[in-house]
Motif scaffolding. Structure first.
Motif, PDB file in Angstrom:
ATOM      1  N   PRO A 104       9.999  27.646  39.404  1.00 31.80           N
ATOM      2  CA  PRO A 104       8.648  28.314  39.970  1.00 31.80           C
ATOM      3  C   PRO A 104       8.989  29.591  40.583  1.00 31.80           C
ATOM      4  O   PRO A 104       8.293  30.785  40.214  1.00 31.80           O
ATOM      5  CB  PRO A 104       8.012  27.379  41.039  1.00 31.80           C
ATOM      6  N   LEU A 105      10.068  29.611  41.255  1.00 35.90           N
ATOM      7  CA  LEU A 105      10.547  30.874  42.004  1.00 35.90           C
ATOM      8  C   LEU A 105      10.861  32.126  40.908  1.00 35.90           C
ATOM      9  O   LEU A 105      10.428  33.221  41.106  1.00 35.90           O
ATOM     10  CB  LEU A 105      11.766  30.959  42.899  1.00 35.90           C
ATOM     11  N   ARG A 108       7.631  33.462  39.354  1.00 32.11           N
ATOM     12  CA  ARG A 108       6.840  33.878  40.269  1.00 32.11           C
ATOM     13  C   ARG A 108       7.364  35.623  40.482  1.00 32.11           C
ATOM     14  O   ARG A 108       6.757  36.841  40.549  1.00 32.11           O
ATOM     15  CB  ARG A 108       6.612  33.566  41.838  1.00 32.11           C
ATOM     16  N   GLY A 111       6.255  37.331  37.570  1.00 33.27           N
ATOM     17  CA  GLY A 111       5.029  37.434  37.356  1.00 33.27           C
ATOM     18  C   GLY A 111       4.242  36.696  35.945  1.00 33.27           C
ATOM     19  O   GLY A 111       3.272  37.239  35.711  1.00 33.27           O
ATOM     20  N   GLN A 112       5.089  35.838  35.786  1.00 37.23           N
ATOM     21  CA  GLN A 112       4.739  35.175  34.578  1.00 37.23           C
ATOM     22  C   GLN A 112       4.801  33.495  34.938  1.00 37.23           C
ATOM     23  O   GLN A 112       5.722  33.034  34.595  1.00 37.23           O
ATOM     24  CB  GLN A 112       5.555  35.451  33.211  1.00 37.23           C
ATOM     25  N   GLU A 113       3.690  33.011  35.377  1.00 37.23           N
ATOM     26  CA  GLU A 113       3.612  31.792  35.952  1.00 37.23           C
ATOM     27  C   GLU A 113       4.113  30.819  34.664  1.00 37.23           C
ATOM     28  O   GLU A 113       4.640  29.507  35.040  1.00 37.23           O
ATOM     29  CB  GLU A 113       2.349  31.203  36.536  1.00 37.23           C
ATOM     30  N   ARG A 238       8.632  42.881  33.511  1.00 34.70           N
ATOM     31  CA  ARG A 238       7.803  43.210  34.629  1.00 34.70           C
ATOM     32  C   ARG A 238       7.021  44.413  34.399  1.00 34.70           C
ATOM     33  O   ARG A 238       5.922  44.749  35.170  1.00 34.70           O
ATOM     34  CB  ARG A 238       8.893  43.538  35.788  1.00 34.70           C
TER      35      ARG A 238
END
Length: 494
Positions: A104-105, A108, A111-113, A238
């Motif tokens: 998850p980190l 994040r 920026g791509q969950e 990014r």
């Protein structure tokens, strides 16, 4: 047959089986790759590329270079093999758990969950694939490339078919996860079946410390080599999103398939063969340059020819959705020379116990990639590709100096080995580029023109090699004849 002749024969036979394995795997991967690219989109491939980057790093750390250490050992005993097996399995479980927790980190930060879920599924597969790592290493050290070839052929086909079926059923990106799962499970099963060895309980910390002394720098080097290719994905994600990552990755993947169809089989035995020659610097340098020259003879025309035809090939193979990958590929093929030298410089330095030098060169290349990519990523995909090519040539002299200092390989001899196939390939590519429009008028656009260009390119390259590389061709022909005559000579001497 003398000992050197026996090693030469083992090496060449091993390479031939590796060629068969890689040729089949490349063909199957290519066909399935084309089908998957038509069923999935650039964003799907981009998300999977970002997820697999984490798992590839975790796999390198988990393997800890122990498989390479097993291959390199002159005398392998069962305690050492047991120690390597259980260490790889334990480290893989830890690395998989760490990747699962960090997913998850990482998502994040990019920026791509959607990347997180893919990472977690792939993390579960990491300890599964580790079960066959030492079995494969023991096959390789015994020159049993036939078993590895059959194993790779079956695994790649089954995993690819499963992925296509899942994509056809509408599973999207999860089709690529299915491919990884089938490849991991089936690869382990075939590895255990091919090499009938059952690990015992002979794990010893003292033996592990001895192995890690060799493997620590190798692990760092392998990690850096992987990041050299993949770190640009992070910048692209990014700045330009997952679709840009997918487009860039497709362009690179095709070039990688072309190059590794030749380099992978030779590389799989280069460390073993060169390690056996480390006590004879003259034969070592000669063997290294022969391997490099033969690899260039096969790789350069394929890469430069592909670059000349990329604008036509990408839409024909993948559809107009992927047309943006063509100019990226045209830039990336320009790094053909360092592509080949990077593949063999590491094994050559490792064979003479200079793994630290490999690490230093890789660290320099990684730093240069970071700086150049960060500077050029705002300007788009082609600029990122140009950063990769520029980095490769800026750091190439450092690599060659390390080879001269530690392995006795003179840069001028390496240049002489690579010059004929390089010049012939550049001339061929220029001829194909200029002939595309006339061929399209004569044969018709699309596949007829591409087929005509391939035939023309083959003829041009053959003619240029006869003009520029006759000594190299004669040496390869002599090697082929000696391989055919050796069995008869050996039998006659018994």
């Amino acid at each position: 047959m003398t000992a050197p002749d026996g090693l030469k024969r083992k090496t060449v036979v091993a390479v031939l089986w590796s060629v068969l394995r890689t040729g089949w795997t490349t063909l199957a991967t290519f066909v399935l790759f084309v089908v998957l690219a038509r069923l999935l989109g650039p964003a799907d491939f981009g998300v999977f590329a970002l997820a697999s980057l984490v798992l590839e790093a975790a796999r390198i750390l988990a393997n800890a270079g122990l498989a390479d250490a097993v291959i390199r050992e002159r005398e392998l005993d069962e305690t050492l093999a047991d120690t390597a097996f259980w260490a790889v399995l334990g480290l893989s479980a830890l690395a998989g758990a760490a990747a699962f927790a960090a997913a998850p980190l990482y998502a994040r930060m990019l920026g791509q969950e959607e990347v997180a879920a893919v990472i977690r599924w792939l993390a579960v597969l990491l300890p599964v694939s580790a079960l066959g790592a030492i079995h494969g290493a023991r096959l390789a050290r015994e020159f049993r490339q036939k078993s590895l070839a059959l194993q790779g052929m079956v695994t790649s086909l089954a995993a690819g078919v499963a992925a296509v079926a899942a994509a056809w059923a509408g599973w999207g990106i999860w089709a690529l996860v299915v491919q990884s799962a089938v490849a991991s499970a089936l690869g382990v099963g075939l590895a255990w079946w091919s090499f009938r060895w059952r690990p015992g309980l002979g794990f010893r910390w003292s033996r592990l410390r001895g192995l890690l002394g060799f493997s620590a720098s190798m692990v760092a080097t392998q990690l850096l080599w992987m990041l050299l290719v993949r770190v640009q994905d992070l910048f692209l994600a990014r700045w330009h999103g997952t679709e840009a990552v997918g487009t860039y990755r497709i362009a690179w993947r095709l070039i990688e398939l072309i190059g590794q169809s030749v380099l992978a089989p030779a590389g799989s035995v280069a460390l073993v063969a060169l390690s056996r020659l480390q006590g004879d610097p003259v034969r070592f340098a000669r063997g290294y340059n022969r391997i490099l020259g033969a690899a260039g003879l096969a790789v350069f025309p394929m890469m430069f020819g592909f670059g000349a035809l990329a604008p036509e090939v990408f839409p024909l193979l993948f559809g107009e959705t992927w047309a943006g990958a063509a100019p990226v590929a045209m830039v990336l093929v320009l790094m053909a020379v360092p592509f080949v030298t990077n593949f063999f410089a590491g094994p050559a330095l490792a064979a003479v116990n200079r793994a630290q030098s490999v690490l230093a060169v890789a660290a320099l290349q990684f730093a240069a990639t970071l700086v150049l990519t960060a500077a050029l990523v705002p300007f788009g995909l082609m600029a990122v590709a140009a950063a990769y090519v520029l980095r490769a040539y800026l750091t190439l002299p450092v690599q060659q100096v390390a080879l001269r200092r530690h392995a006795g390989v003179e840069p001028r001899d390496t240049a002489a080995a690579l010059a004929p196939p390089l010049l012939a390939s550049l001339g061929m590519a220029a001829g194909v580029w200029m002939a595309k429009d006339p061929l399209a008028l004569w044969l018709g656009a699309g596949w007829p023109m591409v087929a005509g260009a391939v035939v023309l390119g083959a003829l041009l390259h053959a003619g240029l090699m006869l003009l520029l590389g006759r000594p190299m061709l004669r040496e390869l022909a002599d090697l082929a004849r000696s391989m055919k005559s050796e069995p008869r000579d050996a039998d006659a001497g018994r």
